[in-house]
Design an enzyme around this catalytic site. Structure first.
Site, short mmCIF file in Angstrom:
data_model
loop_
_atom_site.label_atom_id
_atom_site.label_comp_id
_atom_site.label_asym_id
_atom_site.label_seq_id
_atom_site.Cartn_x
_atom_site.Cartn_y
_atom_site.Cartn_z
N HIS A 1 0.85 -1.19 0.00
CA HIS A 1 0.00 0.00 0.00
C HIS A 1 0.88 1.23 0.00
CE1 HIS A 1 -3.00 2.98 1.37
NE2 HIS A 1 -3.89 2.14 0.90
N GLU B 1 -7.74 -4.75 -0.50
CA GLU B 1 -8.31 -5.41 -1.66
C GLU B 1 -8.39 -6.92 -1.50
OE1 GLU B 1 -5.94 -3.04 -2.14
OE2 GLU B 1 -6.99 -1.48 -3.29
#
Length: 356
Positions: A243, A298
């Site tokens: 991320h 996700e």
């Protein structure tokens, strides 16, 4: 110079804070874990919007329900225009027709985003729109409009958890885009459409579907480590890991993993995903030492939305439907500053020749 605006402070906000070092997401003074999985989307929106859009939670659910019905009246005649468009493109077309001058634009945006997401997903599959039920809870009605079948209590709770988890997340690309547009006083609906356009990009809102593609390609637990090692060797990104902000595990991953685990009939898929996750983290640690690439939102978003019967092409529109709550709040907050966002650029091109 900060390319990509890394670490540049572009706004002051009371809405949310992403602590990437500690793996913590704070929303209006609450840790994410205090909200997601513990309350409805409507209740969480009331907390996020309090003092900006609304003064409390009074009849917020009813106003969102009424906004879904009002939006459907605008959008249903456009259903034939969705043929040949992807779901996110269809959602963009639909939202762009909603008026900024509506008497209640914040509610029209959030209700319209839900209706537009459902219509666009169904339209891409060749199916007609389903009229909303204004008396229903937002998550339950959204699932019914998407799938054509009623949601049970567990499914509605699972979608509530997802919508709350992703409704706001600092000054990400789509939220910053929404604030830039709002700063020109273009209007709430225009700001939301702009946010959706940024979310459409695969580097922002498009990763959960490819997570499932990756799991399908791996196939079995026994294949996981070798498949993942080969993928990294080819220079491919492992979907669902790493991320831009978090340097540790994304706190949203555990919230959504728990929500997916509570849905009946998905135990084997969750167990498989957990095994792939463990293999991926081990391979990443070995192949990319010193670079922390942990599980992000996700990975378990994909498992949850799959369990809810959402087609993969519908993941980004559903993300947009939830994130609209944050885009609206940021748009209103930005307008209250009375300042247009106008950064400077560093010109590195050629200069005109000097006169002799």
């Amino acid at each position: 110079m900060k390319l990509g605006l890394d670490d540049v402070i572009a706004a002051q906000t009371i809405l949310s804070h992403v602590d990437g070092e500690a793996g913590r997401l704070i929303v209006r003074g609450h840790d994410l874990e205090e909200l997601a999985g513990r309350m409805s989307f409507e209740r969480a929106v009331a907390i996020l919007w309090e003092g900006l859009v609304t003064e409390g939670a009074e009849d917020l659910a009813g106003r969102i329900g009424a906004a879904r019905a009002r939006a459907f009246g605008h959008l249903a005649p456009l259903a034939p225009r969705l043929a040949g468009l992807t779901p996110v493109e269809g959602m963009r077309v639909l939202l762009a027709t909603l008026p900024d001058a509506d008497e209640d634009p914040a509610f029209l945006a959030i209700g319209g985003a839900g209706v537009a997401a459902a219509m666009a997903v169904r339209g891409a599959g060749g199916n007609g729109p389903i009229e909303p039920d204004p008396s229903a809870a937002h998550a339950a009605d959204l699932l019914r409009m998407l799938r054509g079948t009623p949601a049970d209590a567990g499914e509605a709770a699972g979608l509530d958890t997802y919508l709350v988890t992703i409704m706001d997340h600092g000054l990400n690309a789509s939220t910053f885009t929404a604030r830039v547009v709002a700063s020109t006083e273009a209007g709430i609906l225009s700001s939301v459409v702009a946010g959706l356009c940024a979310l459409k990009g695969p580097l922002h809102g498009g990763a959960p579907g490819p997570v499932l593609d990756m799991l399908d390609a791996i196939g079995t637990v026994e294949n996981a480590e070798g498949w993942l090692d080969d993928a990294i060797g080819r220079g491919e990104r492992l979907m669902g890991f790493g991320h831009r902000i978090y340097r540790v595990r994304d706190p949203r991953a555990d919230v959504l993993k728990a929500a997916a685990g509570r849905l009946k009939g998905r135990d084997n898929r969750i167990a498989f995903a957990e095994a792939v996750e463990a293999a991926a983290l081990a391979v990443l640690e070995r192949r990319k030492p010193g670079r922390r690439l942990d599980t992000n939102v996700e990975f378990y978003t994909a498992l949850l939305l799959e369990a809810l019967g959402i087609p993969r092409a519908g993941f980004t529109p559903l993300f947009g439907a939830g994130r609209t709550a944050g885009w609206v709040a940021h748009a209103v907050e930005q307008v209250k500053t009375g300042r247009i966002i106008r950064p400077q650029s560093d010109y590195v091109g050629a200069w005109p020749a000097q006169a002799a």
